[in-house]
Design a protein around this motif. Structure first.
Motif, PDB file in Angstrom:
ATOM      1  N   GLY A   1      18.017  27.386 -20.577  1.00 35.54           N
ATOM      2  CA  GLY A   1      16.873  27.443 -21.477  1.00 35.54           C
ATOM      3  C   GLY A   1      15.640  28.069 -20.878  1.00 35.54           C
ATOM      4  O   GLY A   1      14.518  27.765 -21.303  1.00 35.54           O
ATOM      5  N   GLY A   2      15.798  28.941 -19.921  1.00 32.23           N
ATOM      6  CA  GLY A   2      14.631  29.586 -19.317  1.00 32.23           C
ATOM      7  C   GLY A   2      13.779  28.624 -18.512  1.00 32.23           C
ATOM      8  O   GLY A   2      12.582  28.880 -18.277  1.00 32.23           O
ATOM      9  N   ALA A   3      14.354  27.505 -18.066  1.00 30.35           N
ATOM     10  CA  ALA A   3      13.594  26.479 -17.356  1.00 30.35           C
ATOM     11  C   ALA A   3      13.206  26.956 -15.955  1.00 30.35           C
ATOM     12  O   ALA A   3      13.905  27.770 -15.334  1.00 30.35           O
ATOM     13  CB  ALA A   3      14.407  25.189 -17.270  1.00 30.35           C
ATOM     14  N   ASN A   4      12.086  26.437 -15.484  1.00 30.77           N
ATOM     15  CA  ASN A   4      11.644  26.653 -14.111  1.00 30.77           C
ATOM     16  C   ASN A   4      12.031  25.436 -13.279  1.00 30.77           C
ATOM     17  O   ASN A   4      12.336  24.370 -13.813  1.00 30.77           O
ATOM     18  CB  ASN A   4      10.140  26.871 -14.047  1.00 30.77           C
TER      19      ASN A   4
ATOM     20  N   GLU B   1      10.382  30.343 -10.772  1.00 26.07           N
ATOM     21  CA  GLU B   1      10.477  30.721 -12.172  1.00 26.07           C
ATOM     22  C   GLU B   1      11.914  31.106 -12.515  1.00 26.07           C
ATOM     23  O   GLU B   1      12.698  31.517 -11.639  1.00 26.07           O
ATOM     24  CB  GLU B   1       9.525  31.877 -12.473  1.00 26.07           C
ATOM     25  N   ASP B   2      12.216  30.974 -13.781  1.00 26.72           N
ATOM     26  CA  ASP B   2      13.577  31.252 -14.237  1.00 26.72           C
ATOM     27  C   ASP B   2      14.040  32.645 -13.818  1.00 26.72           C
ATOM     28  O   ASP B   2      15.176  32.828 -13.376  1.00 26.72           O
ATOM     29  CB  ASP B   2      13.636  31.090 -15.758  1.00 26.72           C
ATOM     30  N   ASP B   3      13.146  33.634 -13.962  1.00 28.99           N
ATOM     31  CA  ASP B   3      13.530  35.006 -13.624  1.00 28.99           C
ATOM     32  C   ASP B   3      13.757  35.188 -12.128  1.00 28.99           C
ATOM     33  O   ASP B   3      14.388  36.158 -11.704  1.00 28.99           O
ATOM     34  CB  ASP B   3      12.438  35.987 -14.093  1.00 28.99           C
ATOM     35  N   ASN B   4      13.179  34.291 -11.303  1.00 28.10           N
ATOM     36  CA  ASN B   4      13.276  34.435  -9.847  1.00 28.10           C
ATOM     37  C   ASN B   4      14.314  33.503  -9.244  1.00 28.10           C
ATOM     38  O   ASN B   4      14.308  33.275  -8.037  1.00 28.10           O
ATOM     39  CB  ASN B   4      11.914  34.154  -9.203  1.00 28.10           C
ATOM     40  N   TRP B   5      15.197  32.963 -10.095  1.00 27.67           N
ATOM     41  CA  TRP B   5      16.113  31.937  -9.581  1.00 27.67           C
ATOM     42  C   TRP B   5      16.972  32.437  -8.432  1.00 27.67           C
ATOM     43  O   TRP B   5      17.313  31.671  -7.523  1.00 27.67           O
ATOM     44  CB  TRP B   5      16.980  31.412 -10.721  1.00 27.67           C
ATOM     45  N   ASN B   6      17.326  33.726  -8.459  1.00 26.61           N
ATOM     46  CA  ASN B   6      18.157  34.294  -7.396  1.00 26.61           C
ATOM     47  C   ASN B   6      17.425  35.385  -6.623  1.00 26.61           C
ATOM     48  O   ASN B   6      18.050  36.268  -6.031  1.00 26.61           O
ATOM     49  CB  ASN B   6      19.464  34.826  -7.966  1.00 26.61           C
TER      50      ASN B   6
ATOM     51  N   SER C   1      12.513  19.838 -13.404  1.00 29.71           N
ATOM     52  CA  SER C   1      12.864  21.014 -14.194  1.00 29.71           C
ATOM     53  C   SER C   1      13.181  20.576 -15.618  1.00 29.71           C
ATOM     54  O   SER C   1      13.575  19.421 -15.875  1.00 29.71           O
ATOM     55  CB  SER C   1      14.064  21.741 -13.581  1.00 29.71           C
ATOM     56  N   ALA C   2      12.981  21.523 -16.584  1.00 25.32           N
ATOM     57  CA  ALA C   2      13.405  21.271 -17.958  1.00 25.32           C
ATOM     58  C   ALA C   2      14.921  21.358 -18.090  1.00 25.32           C
ATOM     59  O   ALA C   2      15.486  20.931 -19.104  1.00 25.32           O
ATOM     60  CB  ALA C   2      12.727  22.274 -18.895  1.00 25.32           C
ATOM     61  N   ASP C   3      15.552  21.936 -17.073  1.00 24.66           N
ATOM     62  CA  ASP C   3      17.009  21.986 -17.056  1.00 24.66           C
ATOM     63  C   ASP C   3      17.508  20.663 -16.481  1.00 24.66           C
ATOM     64  O   ASP C   3      17.245  20.354 -15.305  1.00 24.66           O
ATOM     65  CB  ASP C   3      17.478  23.147 -16.186  1.00 24.66           C
ATOM     66  N   PRO C   4      18.214  19.842 -17.278  1.00 21.34           N
ATOM     67  CA  PRO C   4      18.636  18.516 -16.787  1.00 21.34           C
ATOM     68  C   PRO C   4      19.446  18.567 -15.511  1.00 21.34           C
ATOM     69  O   PRO C   4      19.359  17.658 -14.690  1.00 21.34           O
ATOM     70  CB  PRO C   4      19.458  17.953 -17.957  1.00 21.34           C
TER      71      PRO C   4
ATOM     72  N   PHE D   1       1.907  38.840 -20.726  1.00 15.17           N
ATOM     73  CA  PHE D   1       2.416  38.719 -19.373  1.00 15.17           C
ATOM     74  C   PHE D   1       2.807  37.265 -19.134  1.00 15.17           C
ATOM     75  O   PHE D   1       2.185  36.333 -19.636  1.00 15.17           O
ATOM     76  CB  PHE D   1       1.361  39.139 -18.351  1.00 15.17           C
ATOM     77  N   CYS D   2       3.799  37.086 -18.342  1.00 11.69           N
ATOM     78  CA  CYS D   2       4.268  35.753 -17.949  1.00 11.69           C
ATOM     79  C   CYS D   2       4.817  34.966 -19.120  1.00 11.69           C
ATOM     80  O   CYS D   2       4.957  33.742 -19.043  1.00 11.69           O
ATOM     81  CB  CYS D   2       3.163  34.929 -17.289  1.00 11.69           C
ATOM     82  N   SER D   3       5.098  35.652 -20.261  1.00  9.62           N
ATOM     83  CA  SER D   3       5.686  34.925 -21.377  1.00  9.62           C
ATOM     84  C   SER D   3       6.974  34.273 -20.900  1.00  9.62           C
ATOM     85  O   SER D   3       7.822  34.911 -20.269  1.00  9.62           O
ATOM     86  CB  SER D   3       5.985  35.891 -22.529  1.00  9.62           C
ATOM     87  N   GLU D   4       7.112  32.985 -21.190  1.00 11.34           N
ATOM     88  CA  GLU D   4       8.273  32.266 -20.709  1.00 11.34           C
ATOM     89  C   GLU D   4       9.520  32.650 -21.517  1.00 11.34           C
ATOM     90  O   GLU D   4       9.468  32.806 -22.737  1.00 11.34           O
ATOM     91  CB  GLU D   4       8.047  30.765 -20.820  1.00 11.34           C
ATOM     92  N   GLU D   5      10.578  32.805 -20.845  1.00 10.90           N
ATOM     93  CA  GLU D   5      11.854  33.060 -21.494  1.00 10.90           C
ATOM     94  C   GLU D   5      12.346  31.756 -22.134  1.00 10.90           C
ATOM     95  O   GLU D   5      12.361  30.712 -21.479  1.00 10.90           O
ATOM     96  CB  GLU D   5      12.867  33.560 -20.471  1.00 10.90           C
ATOM     97  N   ILE D   6      12.671  31.837 -23.413  1.00 11.02           N
ATOM     98  CA  ILE D   6      13.227  30.668 -24.071  1.00 11.02           C
ATOM     99  C   ILE D   6      14.622  31.015 -24.568  1.00 11.02           C
ATOM    100  O   ILE D   6      14.986  32.194 -24.691  1.00 11.02           O
ATOM    101  CB  ILE D   6      12.337  30.159 -25.229  1.00 11.02           C
ATOM    102  N   PHE D   7      15.397  29.975 -24.891  1.00 10.34           N
ATOM    103  CA  PHE D   7      16.780  30.197 -25.309  1.00 10.34           C
ATOM    104  C   PHE D   7      17.031  29.483 -26.636  1.00 10.34           C
ATOM    105  O   PHE D   7      16.480  28.403 -26.898  1.00 10.34           O
ATOM    106  CB  PHE D   7      17.752  29.674 -24.251  1.00 10.34           C
ATOM    107  N   SER D   8      17.859  30.124 -27.416  1.00  8.43           N
ATOM    108  CA  SER D   8      18.278  29.506 -28.686  1.00  8.43           C
ATOM    109  C   SER D   8      19.290  28.409 -28.397  1.00  8.43           C
ATOM    110  O   SER D   8      19.746  28.242 -27.257  1.00  8.43           O
ATOM    111  CB  SER D   8      18.905  30.556 -29.586  1.00  8.43           C
ATOM    112  N   ASP D   9      19.635  27.672 -29.447  1.00  7.61           N
ATOM    113  CA  ASP D   9      20.743  26.730 -29.312  1.00  7.61           C
ATOM    114  C   ASP D   9      22.027  27.508 -29.031  1.00  7.61           C
ATOM    115  O   ASP D   9      22.139  28.701 -29.352  1.00  7.61           O
ATOM    116  CB  ASP D   9      20.921  25.918 -30.600  1.00  7.61           C
TER     117      ASP D   9
END
Length: 1014
Positions: free
Chosen positions: A41-44, A68-73, A105-108, A903-911
């Motif tokens: 879900g684009g969580a940080n 950040e989600d985009d920098n995970w790797n 994180s918002a990712d459980p 800028f810095c718009s957070e990536e979100i994910f659909s269901d």
């Protein structure tokens, strides 16, 4: 060692360039973090970090890792820099631990990680502090017989415990360490206060020339362990030699007579010989005086006078020849001593003797008690006269008298207005109008006729004169002149017929210093070193002691006195030298000693004032002056009201124990008694209530300032204080643009807030500037600023952007989250012959970027879809799936959305939308004629029942097919029982089936029509 997990979800720590240590030189270590999977879900992912151990050893560039989600790797975007700090403490290499905290994180899956799921890193900060001590230069050369020199010693760095330095002399026969300097003690409080080492010369009485001595300073093994291995250091000092080889001859009685009266000469050496010295004497006129004595000097009696006797000789044939002068000299010197061996007898001046006549007429001279010496203390000599026969005609005899200086004693200090005269004997004397050694009151004598044989009636008294000059024993010649008388026989005598007498005036002057007040009426130091028993008391309050000095005798030339203290940390002296001359030697000069405040709890400290003569002085009498020592005591005045071992004058909390003297804001008020620890003008209690940090001067609410701001903040740590800094947070936006407001109410005014709107997007990025390392500063770290605090290493300070043209600059506008109004269906049926669509709808919004993603492992990992024959519209609101298959069942799809206008718009994910089996559909006919259409009896949705069994019967109840499981592969051929036709192909007709799904349901039954078109 720590073995890191490689299974997702997880967080991996690594060290850049394998640099696993920092140093007090400022060397840095960079640690980076990487996620093992992309958060859902684009969580940080955020977790705290801290240093476990001595936090004064290193500094962290951040105390929070925000991935950040985009920098995970992308680990290079998730870094912390650890910088070694210089503490100027001898603590060796310090091992520390970078401790990672509990992730959120918002990712459980990542939120469920614990702090122990991330590795901690053990590293060391290498020490750059070096134990050591420094020696100052030696103050002067030493000289025999006694004087002093000094040099200073100080530690190079503060020790942890006491350091003891032992001072030793390599050759104690030339130089010794003063008892006050044998051991120096340096503590953590006085380590940087130089201490003096006093070196004293030693008189060895040896003719050994100038000698080098080595003074060694070494660390005692009981000292601070960091100092124990420090090598010893040395100071070289020269001791100039005052010993020479010489033979001293002094006539103590220069008169012999023809009646056998004896004369005497005393002999000494000037220095001890290494071998016996044998000296023989001879008279140059043995008809008048005789001696054949030989004496021997050794190393034990060299300075003990030995007496040579000279016997007067009578004329063989009586003749009136008057007083005859003759010389006694050394005839030979025998020794194996190398210094005395080279002395020639002719180099030693002979002694003049006089042999008086015993034949009349004549005048006989004698000295009462055979005492030829006067003294400057007032002793006198009595010289008497008697005639050898009574003058005729009742005549008397008179003659002039005078005191003269032998020519060998003529010096620059002799009386003026004088001339050199020649006595009748042929000897030259120095004659003048005054004599500073002896006083002759009567300049003539008259011998009455009736007293011609009564010497006690014909007596002349000569008194010694005190001259206050250190000139040693002085020789004077009592000279008798030409007699005159009414008796022609006596009148015909001349001066040569009457003996002259050699006299010695004993000197009572000695080198020394008269010291007045506060010692009383006066104390004198002479050849022996003087240590006063009553110490002069000073105190650390700055009390003084005045000492007045003058010389005890007039010097021949300038005398320079050095003043040295054994402990400069306790006493100071206003002068380092005094100069006395022949014109001011008896005028007192004042020295002022002052107690020194050292803020140490050391009690009364004893020390000494040393007074010594400059070894380079040319004045011969004071050159060998011994060092004078005056005892001093400095009383302690140090106070510690709160018993925290800190002097009240430097205690930043004088009434509150504060042993560490911590002062966060350096306002001279210790933290334990400072109501505003960080100096930001806000009370500590107010900051606690406001939720701001009372130990961060850049974290406060402006409305809460009630006290003077005592710190000039530098919130971006660029070396330019905020008061001079035009960009307090180095974000490329001028402070005048950002202002004093606090848009996100986080306690930081916008001008020092790297995220003014609190949307987790850094201002520097939202303003449209470059920040490749994501530290909130313009450009890459380290940034370079000018004197105004503006970053000059990257382009900035243009108008910040407003991407969505809302009229509000992006860095002041909270990010608008994309709102999904219609989510994709949870389940989408597999339809091999149909197009499957997955759709999403959002509120009308500009510049929304969509990317559909696929997961083939139940959502554990996701990847972006690419346009293909199977998937189309992968970047649209409507994803179309072609040729779906039962084996795709379980695949998941979702849409990734980002607002590209911000800028810095957070990536979100659909269901998520999952592919599922289609409903079970059993066709009732098929045509297996190899035309590619309905060639197989295909049961839709059968893949959902892998344990199925299919049995088919002909209308004659003959089994033609029995498969478990059925694979949708029956093409009309008989696969069970006997063939119904000529081959395996079954004839056109109706058949019956029984389908057991294998899941406990009732079997499905029905008929199938098999049609043959050919």
């Amino acid at each position: 060692m720590i073995n890191q997990d490689n299974n997702a979800p997880g967080i991996i720590l690594s060290v850049v360039a394998s640099l696993t240590s920092t140093s007090e030189f400022g060397d840095q270590m960079v640690v980076q973090f990487e996620l093992l999977s992309k958060p859902l879900g684009g969580a940080n992912v955020t977790f705290p970090i801290e240093i476990q151990g001595d936090t004064d050893e290193v500094g962290l560039s951040t105390d929070t890792i925000f991935i950040e989600d985009d920098n995970w790797n992308i680990p290079e975007n998730n870094r912390v820099t650890i910088t070694g700090l210089d503490d100027e403490i001898l603590d060796g290499d310090i091992f520390l631990v970078l401790v990672t905290g509990d992730p959120t994180s918002a990712d459980p899956s990542y939120d469920g990680l614990e702090d122990f799921d991330i590795a901690d890193l053990t590293f060391k900060n290498t020490d750059n502090d070096q134990a050591g001590f420094s020696l100052g230069p030696i103050s002067n050369n030493l000289s025999e017989p006694d004087n002093s020199a000094n040099f200073s010693v100080v530690l190079d760095i503060k020790p942890n415990v006491d350091v003891y330095l032992d001072i030793t002399a390599g050759d104690s026969s030339e130089a010794t360490v003063d008892p006050s300097s044998i051991r120096l003690t340096f503590t953590p409080l006085n380590w940087n206060i130089p201490q003096s080492v006093i070196i004293n010369s030693e008189d060895d009485l040896l003719i050994d020339g100038d000698q080098w001595s080595v003074i060694t300073v070494s660390v005692d093994p009981s000292s601070d362990p960091y100092f124990v291995d420090e090598p010893s250091q040395e100071v070289n000092v020269i001791t100039t030699d005052d010993d020479v080889a010489g033979i001293s001859l002094v006539a103590t009685d220069n008169l012999t007579s023809e009646d056998g009266d004896e004369g005497y000469i005393t002999v000494t050496l000037t220095s001890p010989p290494s071998e016996d010295v044998t000296i023989s004497f001879v008279s140059n006129n043995e008809n008048e005086g005789f001696t054949d004595e030989t004496i021997v000097f050794s190393s034990t009696n060299w300075d003990i006078p030995q007496t040579i006797r000279i016997d007067g000789v009578d004329d063989i044939v009586p003749i009136t020849d008057g007083a005859i002068e003759y010389l006694v000299s050394i005839t030979s010197i025998f020794t194996d001593d190398p210094n005395y061996k080279v002395i020639l007898p002719s180099e030693i001046a002979p002694i003049s003797m006089t042999n008086q006549d015993n034949d009349n007429p004549g005048i006989f001279v004698s000295v009462a008690n055979n005492d030829f010496t006067t003294s400057e203390s007032g002793e006198s000599v009595k010289i008497r006269f008697n005639l050898l026969s009574k003058p005729s005609g009742n005549a008397s005899v008179s003659m002039p008298l005078s005191l003269e200086i032998p020519s060998t004693y003529i010096t620059s200090e002799e009386p003026q207005d004088s001339t050199v005269i020649t006595a009748s004997s042929g000897a030259k004397y120095f004659s003048g109008s005054a004599d500073t050694e002896m006083n002759l009151t009567d300049t003539s004598i008259n011998i009455e006729n009736e007293n011609w044989d009564k010497p006690e009636m014909n007596e002349i008294i000569i008194d010694g004169v005190d001259d206050f000059v250190i000139d040693g024993n002085q020789i004077r010649i009592f000279v008798t002149g030409d007699p005159s008388s009414g008796d022609p026989v006596y009148d015909n005598l001349d001066a040569s017929n009457v003996a002259d007498v050699q006299l010695i005036n004993l000197d009572n002057d000695s080198k020394g210093i008269w010291i007045f007040s506060p010692l009383g009426t006066g104390s004198s130091s002479t050849d022996n070193s003087l240590i006063y028993s009553d110490p002069q008391v000073l105190s650390e309050d700055g009390t003084t002691c005045e000492i007045n000095l003058k010389l005890s005798a007039e010097p021949e030339s300038e005398v320079v006195l050095y003043l040295t203290l054994t402990d400069f940390s306790e006493v100071s002296v206003n002068l380092v030298q005094l100069i006395f001359t022949p014109s001011n030697w008896n005028i007192e000069q004042q020295v002022i000693l002052t107690g020194v405040d050292d803020i140490l709890f050391d009690g009364p400290i004893s020390s000494q004032l040393l007074i010594s003569v400059d070894p380079n002085t040319a004045e011969p009498n004071f050159k060998s002056f011994e060092t004078v020592r005056i005892d001093l005591v400095t009383l302690d005045n140090d106070v510690d009201n709160d018993n925290d071992n800190t002097h009240i004058s430097i205690d930043n909390c004088p009434s509150t124990p504060n042993p560490d003297q911590l002062d966060f804001d350096n306002d001279s008020i210790g933290d334990l008694c400072d109501e505003d620890i960080d100096g930001d003008g806000v009370l500590n209690i107010t900051e606690t209530n406001d939720g701001t940090d009372p130990r961060n001067s850049c974290d406060f609410l402006g409305t809460s300032i009630t006290l003077p701001v005592t710190v000039d903040q530098d919130c971006d740590n660029d070396g330019v204080k905020n008061s001079d800094d035009l960009d307090d947070d180095n974000d490329g936006i001028l402070d005048t643009e950002e202002g004093e407001g606090d848009l996100d109410q986080d306690g930081f005014p916008n001008r020092i807030d790297s995220d003014s709107d609190g949307d987790f997007c850094l201002d520097v990025v939202e303003a449209g500037f470059s920040d490749p390392d994501g530290d909130g500063f313009l450009g890459s770290n380290p940034v370079i600023v000018d004197n105004n605090g503006l970053v000059i290493s990257e382009v900035g300070y243009t108008t910040p952007i407003d991407s969505d043209n809302s009229g509000v600059l992006d860095y002041l506008e909270d990010l608008v989250q994309i709102q999904i109004t219609s989510q994709p269906e949870k389940l989408v049926k597999v339809a091999p012959d149909e197009v499957v669509e997955i759709k999403i709808e959002v509120l009308q919004q500009q510049n929304v970027e969509i990317q559909w993603q696929i997961s083939k492992d139940s959502g554990n990992s996701w990847s972006d879809l690419e346009e293909s024959s199977d998937f189309q519209g992968v970047t649209s609101y409507d994803l179309r799936i072609y040729n779906s298959k039962d084996e795709w069942v379980g695949w998941k799809f979702r849409a990734s959305l980002r607002d590209t206008s911000m800028f810095c718009s957070e990536e979100i994910f659909s269901d998520e939308s999952s592919l599922d089996y289609q409903e079970l559909f059993i066709p009732n006919a098929f045509s297996p004629d190899n035309d590619g259409i309905n060639d197989y009896w295909f049961i839709k949705g059968l893949s959902k029942f892998p344990n199925n069994r299919l049995i088919i019967y002909s209308r004659w109840e003959m089994k033609v097919l029995d498969e478990e499981p059925y694979m949708n592969d029956w093409n009309g051929e008989q696969k069970a029982g006997n063939n119904l036709g000529s081959d395996a192909s079954l004839p056109e007709g109706t058949y019956f089936y029984i389908l057991d799904l294998g899941d406990g349901q009732s079997a499905r039954k029905g008929f199938i029509y098999l049609r043959r078109r050919q």
